[in-house]
Design a protein around this motif. Structure first.
Motif, mmCIF file in Angstrom:
data_model
loop_
_atom_site.group_PDB
_atom_site.id
_atom_site.type_symbol
_atom_site.label_atom_id
_atom_site.label_comp_id
_atom_site.label_asym_id
_atom_site.label_seq_id
_atom_site.Cartn_x
_atom_site.Cartn_y
_atom_site.Cartn_z
ATOM 1 N N ALA A 75 45.919 116.491 46.183
ATOM 2 C CA ALA A 75 45.655 115.244 46.901
ATOM 3 C C ALA A 75 46.397 115.212 48.229
ATOM 4 O O ALA A 75 47.449 115.838 48.398
ATOM 5 C CB ALA A 75 46.077 114.053 46.042
ATOM 6 N N SER A 76 45.831 114.473 49.177
ATOM 7 C CA SER A 76 46.459 114.261 50.476
ATOM 8 C C SER A 76 45.881 112.976 51.065
ATOM 9 O O SER A 76 44.897 112.430 50.549
ATOM 10 C CB SER A 76 46.167 115.434 51.427
ATOM 11 O OG SER A 76 44.843 115.340 51.954
ATOM 12 N N PRO A 77 46.459 112.479 52.164
ATOM 13 C CA PRO A 77 45.901 111.270 52.790
ATOM 14 C C PRO A 77 44.454 111.427 53.264
ATOM 15 O O PRO A 77 43.767 110.420 53.457
ATOM 16 C CB PRO A 77 46.845 111.034 53.980
ATOM 17 C CG PRO A 77 48.139 111.634 53.554
ATOM 18 C CD PRO A 77 47.749 112.852 52.781
ATOM 19 N N LEU A 93 49.538 117.781 60.589
ATOM 20 C CA LEU A 93 49.391 117.039 59.329
ATOM 21 C C LEU A 93 47.972 117.176 58.784
ATOM 22 O O LEU A 93 47.772 117.251 57.567
ATOM 23 C CB LEU A 93 49.735 115.570 59.549
ATOM 24 C CG LEU A 93 51.173 115.294 60.013
ATOM 25 C CD1 LEU A 93 51.400 113.796 60.191
ATOM 26 C CD2 LEU A 93 52.187 115.876 59.033
ATOM 27 N N THR A 94 46.986 117.240 59.689
ATOM 28 C CA THR A 94 45.609 117.467 59.249
ATOM 29 C C THR A 94 45.474 118.824 58.579
ATOM 30 O O THR A 94 44.818 118.955 57.536
ATOM 31 C CB THR A 94 44.646 117.396 60.455
ATOM 32 O OG1 THR A 94 44.776 116.122 61.083
ATOM 33 C CG2 THR A 94 43.207 117.603 60.025
ATOM 34 N N PRO A 124 47.343 106.050 59.168
ATOM 35 C CA PRO A 124 48.709 105.924 59.703
ATOM 36 C C PRO A 124 49.635 107.066 59.304
ATOM 37 O O PRO A 124 50.613 107.323 60.001
ATOM 38 C CB PRO A 124 49.184 104.585 59.126
ATOM 39 C CG PRO A 124 48.324 104.356 57.920
ATOM 40 C CD PRO A 124 46.989 104.936 58.261
ATOM 41 N N ARG A 125 49.343 107.756 58.223
ATOM 42 C CA ARG A 125 50.206 108.866 57.815
ATOM 43 C C ARG A 125 49.793 110.189 58.462
ATOM 44 O O ARG A 125 50.458 111.210 58.264
ATOM 45 C CB ARG A 125 50.221 108.992 56.291
ATOM 46 C CG ARG A 125 51.055 107.907 55.633
ATOM 47 C CD ARG A 125 51.332 108.232 54.180
ATOM 48 N NE ARG A 125 50.144 108.009 53.349
ATOM 49 C CZ ARG A 125 50.024 108.403 52.081
ATOM 50 N NH1 ARG A 125 51.012 109.068 51.502
ATOM 51 N NH2 ARG A 125 48.929 108.145 51.403
ATOM 52 N N PHE A 135 54.454 113.728 53.432
ATOM 53 C CA PHE A 135 53.803 112.561 54.031
ATOM 54 C C PHE A 135 54.600 111.260 53.857
ATOM 55 O O PHE A 135 54.058 110.175 54.068
ATOM 56 C CB PHE A 135 52.382 112.361 53.480
ATOM 57 C CG PHE A 135 51.456 113.487 53.846
ATOM 58 C CD1 PHE A 135 50.940 113.596 55.128
ATOM 59 C CD2 PHE A 135 51.106 114.448 52.902
ATOM 60 C CE1 PHE A 135 50.094 114.638 55.466
ATOM 61 C CE2 PHE A 135 50.262 115.497 53.237
ATOM 62 C CZ PHE A 135 49.747 115.596 54.515
ATOM 63 N N SER A 136 55.872 111.389 53.512
ATOM 64 C CA SER A 136 56.710 110.184 53.397
ATOM 65 C C SER A 136 57.437 109.891 54.705
ATOM 66 O O SER A 136 57.905 108.765 54.914
ATOM 67 C CB SER A 136 57.735 110.353 52.272
ATOM 68 O OG SER A 136 58.651 111.399 52.568
ATOM 69 N N THR A 137 57.544 110.893 55.582
ATOM 70 C CA THR A 137 58.205 110.703 56.873
ATOM 71 C C THR A 137 57.199 110.139 57.874
ATOM 72 O O THR A 137 55.998 110.408 57.778
ATOM 73 C CB THR A 137 58.759 112.042 57.389
ATOM 74 O OG1 THR A 137 57.777 113.063 57.169
ATOM 75 C CG2 THR A 137 60.024 112.422 56.650
ATOM 76 N N PRO A 138 57.649 109.346 58.849
ATOM 77 C CA PRO A 138 56.720 108.743 59.813
ATOM 78 C C PRO A 138 55.933 109.802 60.586
ATOM 79 O O PRO A 138 56.495 110.811 61.020
ATOM 80 C CB PRO A 138 57.641 107.951 60.740
ATOM 81 C CG PRO A 138 58.892 107.719 59.953
ATOM 82 C CD PRO A 138 59.048 108.924 59.078
#
Length: 230
Positions: A146-148, A133-134, A125-126, A195-198
């Motif tokens: 670290a990352s999602p 973002l990837t 979802p993030r 990664f805190s923003t939608p």
């Protein structure tokens, strides 16, 4: 194999109706083979071959790497469906189709039954399938941060090790237009704050801006790909 690449060709045109060009467009597969069969900074050549069992394959002293195609731009039609309904069609940027500027290859094999990079970035979802973002996750992977997508990227650490650095990865896959070298940051398609923003824009205006940024990136990368072949 053709030596010509048409950066305006829409891969949906040679894919059966309703099917996935990443799986079934013969032109897309050939373009990937042409573009990414080239020399690494190590001096080794990343030669790609077609295989009946995998989409594309590199096999050499560097290792065995089954590879698959993935679209790297998304209109978020499912995730942003409600917002899209609020936007008049004439206010939306034009859909330029699925051209080579919006495609990349990733490792296609599953490791211990876990999700591939394509799957992980599509379902997280993030990330919401967004390539900007990837790419930030890939940048952090090279830094050891670290990352999602840390777990997914680490499963394919041998693939990313083929490229000596994040900058080589960006240059190899002609992703320069998504990287601001002066500011040393990704050119995000939408507001980003660690990664805190939608991942999915929440207003019509933000969604239009996001879609326009995608279009501009596709156009810029297509131009870069065309120049690389001259």
């Amino acid at each position: 194999m053709t030596t010509q690449i048409d950066v305006t060709f829409d891969f949906r045109d040679d894919t059966p109706a309703g099917k996935d060009p990443d799986l079934l467009s013969p032109t897309l597969r050939e373009y990937h083979q042409i573009l990414w069969s080239k020399q690494l900074s190590s001096g080794h050549t990343f030669t790609l071959t077609k295989s009946e069992s995998v989409y594309l394959l590199h096999e050499s002293r560097l290792g065995r790497f089954p590879l698959s195609s993935d679209a790297i731009t998304t209109w978020l039609k499912g995730r942003a469906a409600k917002i899209l309904k609020e936007i008049p069609s004439e206010s939306l940027p034009p859909d330029l189709g699925y051209t080579i500027g919006s495609a990349i290859i990733f490792p296609g094999n599953r490791v211990d039954g876990a999700a591939t990079i394509n799957g992980a970035r599509g379902f997280h979802p993030r990330i919401a399938d967004r390539f900007d973002l990837t790419l930030e996750c890939i940048r952090r992977h090279y830094r050891g941060d670290a990352s999602p997508l840390s777990a997914a990227l680490q499963r394919y650490a041998d693939f990313f090790a083929l490229f000596s650095s994040f900058h080589e990865y960006v240059e190899f896959f002609l992703l320069d237009d998504l990287w601001d070298s002066r500011a040393s940051r990704i050119r995000f398609f939408h507001h980003f704050d660690d990664f805190s923003t939608p991942a999915v824009p929440k207003t019509p205006g933000d969604l239009i801006d996001y879609l326009q940024a995608n279009i501009e990136f596709i156009e810029a990368r297509n131009r870069r790909i065309a120049r690389s072949l001259m």
